[in-house]
Design a protein around this motif. Structure first.
Motif, PDB file in Angstrom:
ATOM      1  N   PRO A   1      47.087  49.737  35.162  1.00 18.26           N
ATOM      2  CA  PRO A   1      46.275  50.179  33.725  1.00 18.26           C
ATOM      3  C   PRO A   1      47.001  50.221  32.342  1.00 18.26           C
ATOM      4  O   PRO A   1      48.249  50.705  32.600  1.00 18.26           O
ATOM      5  N   GLY A   2      46.340  50.063  31.337  1.00 17.69           N
ATOM      6  CA  GLY A   2      46.993  50.001  29.993  1.00 17.69           C
ATOM      7  C   GLY A   2      46.061  49.747  29.214  1.00 17.69           C
ATOM      8  O   GLY A   2      45.160  48.963  29.005  1.00 17.69           O
ATOM      9  N   TRP A   3      46.461  50.056  27.775  1.00 16.95           N
ATOM     10  CA  TRP A   3      45.560  49.684  26.550  1.00 16.95           C
ATOM     11  C   TRP A   3      45.388  48.440  26.218  1.00 16.95           C
ATOM     12  O   TRP A   3      44.397  48.048  25.839  1.00 16.95           O
ATOM     13  N   HIS A   4      46.471  47.657  26.867  1.00 15.54           N
ATOM     14  CA  HIS A   4      46.361  46.267  26.694  1.00 15.54           C
ATOM     15  C   HIS A   4      45.730  45.314  27.714  1.00 15.54           C
ATOM     16  O   HIS A   4      46.117  44.157  27.538  1.00 15.54           O
ATOM     17  N   ARG A   5      45.450  45.883  28.724  1.00 18.86           N
ATOM     18  CA  ARG A   5      45.178  45.279  29.965  1.00 18.86           C
ATOM     19  C   ARG A   5      44.076  44.218  29.641  1.00 18.86           C
ATOM     20  O   ARG A   5      44.201  43.013  30.346  1.00 18.86           O
ATOM     21  N   LEU A   6      43.336  44.405  28.775  1.00 17.35           N
ATOM     22  CA  LEU A   6      42.146  43.460  28.373  1.00 17.35           C
ATOM     23  C   LEU A   6      42.369  42.555  27.307  1.00 17.35           C
ATOM     24  O   LEU A   6      41.615  41.751  26.940  1.00 17.35           O
ATOM     25  N   LEU A   7      43.579  42.718  26.615  1.00 15.53           N
ATOM     26  CA  LEU A   7      43.827  41.871  25.535  1.00 15.53           C
ATOM     27  C   LEU A   7      44.819  40.777  25.744  1.00 15.53           C
ATOM     28  O   LEU A   7      45.178  40.038  24.892  1.00 15.53           O
ATOM     29  N   ALA A   8      45.317  40.945  26.941  1.00 14.49           N
ATOM     30  CA  ALA A   8      46.536  39.806  27.543  1.00 14.49           C
ATOM     31  C   ALA A   8      46.480  39.556  28.858  1.00 14.49           C
ATOM     32  O   ALA A   8      45.814  40.312  29.398  1.00 14.49           O
ATOM     33  N   GLY A   9      46.911  38.334  29.475  1.00  9.31           N
ATOM     34  CA  GLY A   9      46.861  38.034  30.721  1.00  9.31           C
ATOM     35  C   GLY A   9      45.399  37.466  31.373  1.00  9.31           C
ATOM     36  O   GLY A   9      44.653  37.111  30.505  1.00  9.31           O
ATOM     37  N   PRO A  10      45.376  37.534  32.382  1.00  3.48           N
ATOM     38  CA  PRO A  10      44.095  37.050  33.155  1.00  3.48           C
ATOM     39  C   PRO A  10      42.958  37.580  32.575  1.00  3.48           C
ATOM     40  O   PRO A  10      41.754  36.760  32.418  1.00  3.48           O
ATOM     41  N   PHE A  11      42.863  38.819  32.389  1.00  9.75           N
ATOM     42  CA  PHE A  11      41.574  39.339  32.033  1.00  9.75           C
ATOM     43  C   PHE A  11      40.960  38.957  30.418  1.00  9.75           C
ATOM     44  O   PHE A  11      40.217  38.713  30.395  1.00  9.75           O
ATOM     45  N   ALA A  12      41.967  38.798  29.797  1.00  8.87           N
ATOM     46  CA  ALA A  12      41.725  38.384  28.300  1.00  8.87           C
ATOM     47  C   ALA A  12      41.453  36.637  28.482  1.00  8.87           C
ATOM     48  O   ALA A  12      40.331  36.404  27.711  1.00  8.87           O
TER      49      ALA A  12
END
Length: 650
Positions: free
Chosen positions: A320-331
C-alpha cells in the motif's frame, strides 16, 4: 443548457416512432446527427476487442466452476454454491455469477458462454456512460468519455474474462446516470432508482459498491433543484435506505434459511453471510487478516502464494502507498489518462467557481471526481488489490476527461484554452512514456511515435486559430496523441490473448502462466473422462483439500469434486463426521491432499491415517500433494492429481 453546441440536429426529429425504431443508428432529435453513429462505432470496436478469441479465453477457474455448478441446479444458483453438490458457497456474493450461470444454462457449457455476459456488460457500460456524461456536459463530452473508456487497457482486459467487476461497473454507471437525471429534473424516483442500482451492484462486489455513495450524495446535495437543503438531505436519506434494503435483501433471506438447507457460507467460521461480507471481504481486506477469519489457511494456499503460482503473481507483492495507482502495473492498467482527468476536474472547478450551485458541469465534476477520489484512497490503503480492481476508476477518469472538454467551450478555442489543452497533451504523453518505460516489453518505437504525435498536436494547438477546420484538426491531433499509447496497449493485450489478471506489455512468462489453464483445457477434459470411467455417475469424482484443487475439474466436467474447507481450506465444511459417512457409503473414494508441508486440518489428518496413499509414478516431477484411496482396494487412483491447479487469488 447548451454546454456544447449541438449543430446539425438529427433529421429524424419528425419521423414516426416505427421509422426511428428501424433506424437505430440515427441520433435522437435532441442530439447532433453525428452523435449516435459515432457512439455505435465506439461500442462496436469495443465489442470486437472484448470478444476477440473468447472461445479460448483464459478464465478464472474458481468463478467458472461456481458458475457451471449454479447453471445445473436452481438450488446452487440461488445460494451461489461452488460445487455441484452444494457443499460450500463461493467466498463472495454471487450476483455476477448469476448472469454467467444463466448464460451457461441457455447456451450450454462453453468458455465463450462464460465470457459472453462480461462482453455485453462492457459494451453496455460504454453506452450508459455516454448518456450519463451527456446529460450534464453535452454529446461531445459523452463521446469523449465513451472513447476513453473503450481504449483503456484494463477495461478491455476486464471484458475478456469472467470476474465480477464488469457487472459492478455497469450497475454503478447506471446509478451515476440516474443521479445525473435527478440532478436535472429533481425527480425523486430517479434518485431512488440510483439507490436500487447501487444495491444491485452490492450483490456483485459487496462493500465496494457503496464506495460511490458519497460522490452521488454530494452531487445531489449540491445541485438538485430542491431549494431547501433539508429536502435534499431527506431525498438522499431515502435513497440510502433503498440502497440498504436492496443490498441486504439476499443476505437476509439466506440467513433465514436453516443451515442444513443450504451450502456452508465460505469465508466465515460461523456460517454467516454477514461475516463473509463485512469481515472476510470487508474489514479484513483493509487490515490484511482476511485469510485467517475462518482459521489458518491450508498449506497448499500458503505455498502457492509464496511460490508465485497465483494468477496475481505480478501484483501480489505491491505494498500500500499513495503512489500505488500512479506507477507500476496498476497505472499501466488504467492510469494513462489521469493527467487529462485531473486537468479536466481542475478546469471545471476553476472556470465555474462563480456559477449557480446548480451548474451541471460543476455537479458532474463533483460526482465523478468524488467517485475517483474515494475509490483511489481505498485502493491505495488496502493491503492487497487485484489488478482488475482499478477498472472501477476508469469510468470516473473517462467522465472527467469529457467534462474537461465541455469546460473548454465551443471552438475555436481562445489562446488560453489552447495553451491549457496543449499542456495537458504533453502531460499525458510524458506520463504515458513513463508508464511505457516501466513495462517489460513495451516497444520503444511506440513511445517515440507517441511523443512525436504529442509534439505535432501541441504545434497545431499553438498555431493562431484558423476557423472551424483548423480547430477540428487541432482537436483530432490532440486526441490521437493522448489516446495512442493506451489504445496500443489495448490492441497488444487483445493480440496476445490477455485477460483480467494480466498487465499490458507484461513479461511473456507471466502471460504464459496466466494462460496455462486455457492451454490445459483439452488435457483436463481427457483426464475428467478417464476419471469418470472409474466413478459411478452419482458419486463424487474425488475430494480435495481446498476448492483450488477442485475448481478446474468442476469447470470442465460439471461433476462433484468435494472441496474440504472451501477456498482457503479453513472453513468447517464438510464436518469430519459427514466426511467419514461419505467415505463409508462409498460416495467419495479418492482424495488429493497436501503432503509437503502436511496439512494441520484434522479432516486431512484423519484421511491420511485411515486411507491408502497411492504411490507417485517415477516419471512425475515432485508435487506438494498426493492421492489417497479410501476403500477396500487401492485400484488406479492416481489420475486426479495430474492436472490439479493451484488456488486462485482473492
Amino acid at each position: 443548457m447548451a454546454i456544447m453546441p449541438e449543430t446539425a440536429p438529427a433529421p429524424a426529429s419528425g419521423a414516426p416512432r416505427w421509422r426511428r425504431f428501424l433506424t437505430p443508428w440515427r441520433s435522437p432529435p435532441d442530439q447532433p446527427a453525428w452523435a449516435r453513429p459515432a457512439l455505435l462505432a465506439i461500442a462496436a470496436v469495443a465489442a470486437v476487442a472484448y470478444g476477440w478469441g473468447m472461445a479460448a479465453a483464459s478464465v478464472e477457474p474458481f468463478y467458472g466452476a461456481a458458475a457451471r455448478s449454479m447453471s445445473e441446479s436452481w438450488r446452487d444458483f440461488i445460494f451461489g454454491a461452488f460445487d455441484p453438490a452444494g457443499t460450500v458457497t463461493v467466498d463472495k456474493l454471487p450476483g455476477a455469477l448469476w448472469a454467467q450461470a444463466l448464460s451457461l444454462r441457455i447456451f450450454g457449457f462453453h468458455i465463450w458462454a462464460l465470457v459472453l455476459p462480461q462482453v455485453a456488460e462492457g459494451v453496455l457500460t460504454i453506452l450508459v456512460l455516454y448518456r450519463a456524461v451527456r446529460r450534464l456536459a453535452g454529446p461531445a463530452a459523452g463521446l469523449t468519455a465513451a472513447a476513453v473508456l473503450a481504449v483503456t487497457p484494463i477495461t478491455v482486459l476486464l471484458g475478456r474474462g469472467n470476474v465480477s467487476d464488469s457487472l459492478l461497473i455497469l450497475l454503478l454507471v447506471l446509478a451515476a446516470d440516474a443521479t445525473s437525471a435527478a440532478l436535472l429534473t429533481g425527480s425523486l424516483r430517479q434518485l431512488l432508482l440510483a439507490g436500487v442500482w447501487v444495491g444491485l451492484a452490492f450483490q456483485a462486489k459487496m462493500i465496494q459498491a457503496w464506495l460511490v455513495l458519497p460522490a452521488l450524495a454530494a452531487a445531489y446535495l449540491l445541485a438538485a433543484p430542491a431549494a431547501r437543503l433539508r429536502t435534499r438531505c431527506a431525498h438522499v436519506a431515502l435513497a440510502g435506505l433503498v440502497t440498504a434494503v436492496v443490498s441486504l435483501a439476499w443476505m437476509t433471506a439466506v440467513s433465514l434459511v436453516p443451515s442444513q438447507g443450504r451450502p456452508y457460507v465460505d469465508g466465515s467460521r460461523d456460517d454467516s453471510v454477514y461475516t463473509q461480507v463485512f469481515d472476510y471481504n470487508g474489514l479484513g481486506r483493509l487490515t490484511g487478516n482476511w485469510a485467517t477469519v475462518a482459521g489458518p489457511p491450508s498449506p497448499l494456499v500458503v505455498a502457492a502464494r509464496e511460490n508465485g503460482q497465483l494468477l496475481t503473481a505480478e501484483t501480489i507483492g505491491i505494498k500500500p502507498g499513495w503512489h500505488r495507482l500512479l506507477a507500476g502495473p496498476f497505472a499501466a492498467d488504467g492510469g494513462w489518462l489521469l493527467p487529462a482527468a485531473a486537468a479536466g476536474a481542475l478546469g471545471v472547478f476553476i472556470s465555474r467557481r462563480r456559477e449557480d450551485r446548480r451548474d451541471p458541469l460543476r455537479a458532474a465534476a463533483v460526482l465523478w471526481g468524488g467517485w475517483w477520489l474515494v475509490l483511489a484512497v481505498f485502493f491505495s490503503t488496502g493491503t492487497f488489490i487485484n489488478s482488475y480492481y482499478v477498472a472501477a476508476l476508469v469510468p470516473a477518469v473517462a467522465a472527467l476527461c469529457g467534462t474537461g472538454i465541455a469546460a473548454c467551450g465551443p471552438g475555436p478555442w481562445p489562446a488560453r484554452v489552447r495553451l491549457i489543452v496543449a499542456a495537458t497533451v504533453l502531460g499525458c504523453a510524458g506520463y504515458g512514456a513513463y508508464l511505457m518505460s516501466g513495462t517489460a516489453s513495451g516497444p520503444v518505437v511506440l513511445t517515440a511515435v507517441a511523443l512525436l504525435a504529442a509534439a505535432a498536436a501541441v504545434a497545431q494547438l499553438l498555431l493562431p486559430a484558423s476557423g472551424t477546420t483548423g480547430h477540428l484538426t487541432a482537436v483530432a491531433f490532440a486526441a490521437a496523441a493522448v489516446l495512442l499509447l493506451p489504445a496500443a496497449a489495448s490492441v497488444s493485450s487483445v493480440v496476445r490473448g490477455l485477460g483480467p489478471f494480466d498487465i499490458p506489455f507484461e513479461p511473456p512468462q507471466i502471460a504464459h502462466n496466466n494462460q496455462a489453464l486455457a492451454a490445459a483445457a483439452p488435457a483436463l477434459t481427457r483426464a475428467v473422462q478417464r476419471i469418470e470411467l472409474q466413478t459411478p455417475p452419482g458419486d463424487a469424482l474425488f475430494g480435495t483439500d481446498t476448492s483450488g484443487l477442485a475448481q478446474s475439474y468442476i469447470l470442465y466436467s460439471g461433476r462433484e469434486v468435494l472441496p474440504i474447507g472451501g477456498f482457503l481450506g479453513n472453513v468447517p465444511a464438510p464436518a469430519l463426521a459427514t466426511l467419514r459417512a461419505d467415505i463409508s457409503r462409498g460416495y467419495v473414494r479418492v482424495f488429493v491432499l497436501p503432503v509437503s508441508p502436511p496439512g494441520p486440518d484434522p479432516r486431512v489428518r484423519w484421511i491420511e491415517s485411515h486411507c491408502t496413499r497411492v504411490p507417485q509414478p517415477p516419471n512425475r516431477r515432485p508435487v506438494p500433494y498426493a492421492d489417497f484411496f479410501c476403500g477396500p482396494r487401492p485400484g488406479t487412483a492416481s489420475q486426479p492429481a495430474n492436472a490439479a491447479t493451484g488456488a486462485r487469488p482473492a
